[in-house]
Design a protein around this motif. Structure first.
Motif: not given
Length: 197
Positions: A141, A80-81, A13, A9-11, A33, A98, A35, A100
């Motif tokens: 997300l 993760h995000a 944007k 789930k971290c990709d 965010q 974060y 990256v 996750k």
């Protein structure tokens, strides 16, 4: 660690970030965010690492022990995000969080988050601003609910914040943490559903 959670789930944007707001003091802030595209951490991530290490040293809110170097911080906090809160005028990072999964696999629709605020900026509304954005970001997300596992009973500011935002206390973990200068403390567990009934 009981299990390792994959970063599926971290990709994502978030296209509406950065988002701006103001603190109780009137200072303008923006949430971005993070990256991290290579092994070298960004300026914002390095600032969060320093804040995180200060909080670990304080010993009152996170269970971790010991210094987190770049690699260890990246593996825990940036897996993760992840998001950073910075002052709009200077870019100084004053907090972050974060998002996750709290559990793997079939239960990975329930997320967890870890919030940190620079000690000099506590009590000024940074935590509330980030928490309000968290309630918008997590469902975007793909998460359906949030669960916090360890909100120590001595952390009254955090307890008040989550209750004021509609999070429900669902459990108590007796003597969950041996906190610095306090000793063993119970931890509360909080839950919030992002799914409209």
């Amino acid at each position: 660690m009981a299990y390792v959670i994959d970063g599926d789930k971290c990709d994502a944007k978030i296209t509406w970030l950065p988002v701006s707001g103001s603190l109780k003091t009137g200072e303008l802030v923006e949430l971005i965010q993070l990256v991290e595209e290579d092994d070298k951490l960004s300026r914002e991530a390095l600032a969060l690492k320093d804040i995180f290490n200060d909080i670990i040293e304080e010993g009152l809110t996170y269970p971790q022990l010991g210094y987190h170097d770049e690699s260890r911080f990246k593996s825990y906090y940036l897996s993760h995000a992840a998001f950073a809160l910075r002052l709009a005028n200077s870019g100084k990072v004053i907090g972050g969080f974060y998002i996750k999964p709290n559990f793997p696999g079939r239960c990975s629709h329930i997320c967890n988050a870890g919030f940190i605020v620079d000690m000099a900026w506590r009590g000024k509304g940074a935590g509330r601003f980030m928490a309000e954005q968290y309630k918008l970001l997590a469902p975007e997300l793909g998460y359906r609910a949030s669960m916090f596992n360890l909100v120590f009973v001595s952390n009254q500011g955090s307890i008040h914040l989550w209750e004021s935002l509609g999070f429900k206390k669902i459990g108590v973990v007796p003597q969950a943490g041996n906190l610095k200068g306090i000793g063993y403390q119970d931890a509360l567990q909080f839950y919030f559903s992002f799914v409209k009934e």
